[in-house]
Design a protein around this motif. Sequence first.
Motif, PDB file in Angstrom:
ATOM      1  N   TYR A 191      66.511  12.251 -81.765  1.00  0.00           N
ATOM      2  CA  TYR A 191      65.350  13.046 -81.292  1.00  0.00           C
ATOM      3  C   TYR A 191      65.280  14.072 -80.359  1.00  0.00           C
ATOM      4  O   TYR A 191      66.184  14.165 -79.596  1.00  0.00           O
ATOM      5  N   LEU A 192      64.748  15.043 -80.756  1.00  0.00           N
ATOM      6  CA  LEU A 192      64.608  16.333 -79.816  1.00  0.00           C
ATOM      7  C   LEU A 192      63.312  16.080 -79.001  1.00  0.00           C
ATOM      8  O   LEU A 192      62.381  15.644 -79.498  1.00  0.00           O
ATOM      9  N   GLY A 212      70.604  16.658 -72.057  1.00  0.00           N
ATOM     10  CA  GLY A 212      70.159  17.991 -73.083  1.00  0.00           C
ATOM     11  C   GLY A 212      68.749  17.723 -73.489  1.00  0.00           C
ATOM     12  O   GLY A 212      68.027  16.768 -73.183  1.00  0.00           O
ATOM     13  N   LYS A 213      68.663  18.464 -74.689  1.00  0.00           N
ATOM     14  CA  LYS A 213      67.300  18.245 -75.287  1.00  0.00           C
ATOM     15  C   LYS A 213      67.208  17.330 -76.328  1.00  0.00           C
ATOM     16  O   LYS A 213      66.231  17.500 -77.261  1.00  0.00           O
ATOM     17  N   GLN A 214      68.247  16.568 -76.656  1.00  0.00           N
ATOM     18  CA  GLN A 214      68.374  15.509 -77.582  1.00  0.00           C
ATOM     19  C   GLN A 214      68.718  14.134 -77.287  1.00  0.00           C
ATOM     20  O   GLN A 214      69.553  14.048 -76.126  1.00  0.00           O
ATOM     21  N   LEU A 227      59.743  11.169 -67.428  1.00  0.00           N
ATOM     22  CA  LEU A 227      61.080  10.563 -67.612  1.00  0.00           C
ATOM     23  C   LEU A 227      61.921  11.957 -68.568  1.00  0.00           C
ATOM     24  O   LEU A 227      63.001  11.795 -67.898  1.00  0.00           O
ATOM     25  N   ALA A 228      61.191  12.624 -69.111  1.00  0.00           N
ATOM     26  CA  ALA A 228      62.026  13.955 -69.390  1.00  0.00           C
ATOM     27  C   ALA A 228      62.578  14.630 -68.235  1.00  0.00           C
ATOM     28  O   ALA A 228      63.798  15.243 -68.259  1.00  0.00           O
TER      29      ALA A 228
END
Length: 97
Positions: free
Chosen positions: A92-93, A75-77, A65-66
Motif C-alpha cells: 500500500y502507498l 517511507g510512503k509504502q 498513525l501516518a
Amino acid sequence: MNKDIEEIVVRTFFERRIQERFMFELFSPKKRDKALHRLNHDYKRNLREQYMIEIPTPNSCASELANLLKKHGAGKQCYALSFNKDIDGKNYLYLLL
C-alpha cells in the motif's frame, strides 16, 4: 502474499528463536492464520523489542498513525500482514500528512 518481503520482515523484526517456525506457518495456507494469531497476541515474546514503540490511544486516526510512522523513519509504502483477506499480503502507498 510476497514470500520475499515476508521473509525480510520476519528476519528483521522477529526474535531468532521463532523465525523458522513463523515462516513455516506463514507460508503454509493451512497454518497462516496460526502465524497471524501469534503475531497479534504474542508479539511481545516474538518481536524484537528494539523495533517496537507504543502507539498512544486513541490509535484509530489514519493521519496521526501516518505522521507517527513518518516520525520514526517510515517511507510512503507499507506491506500488510492481516487476518483480513482483502488486505493480507498487499503493498500500500499512503500519504503522509
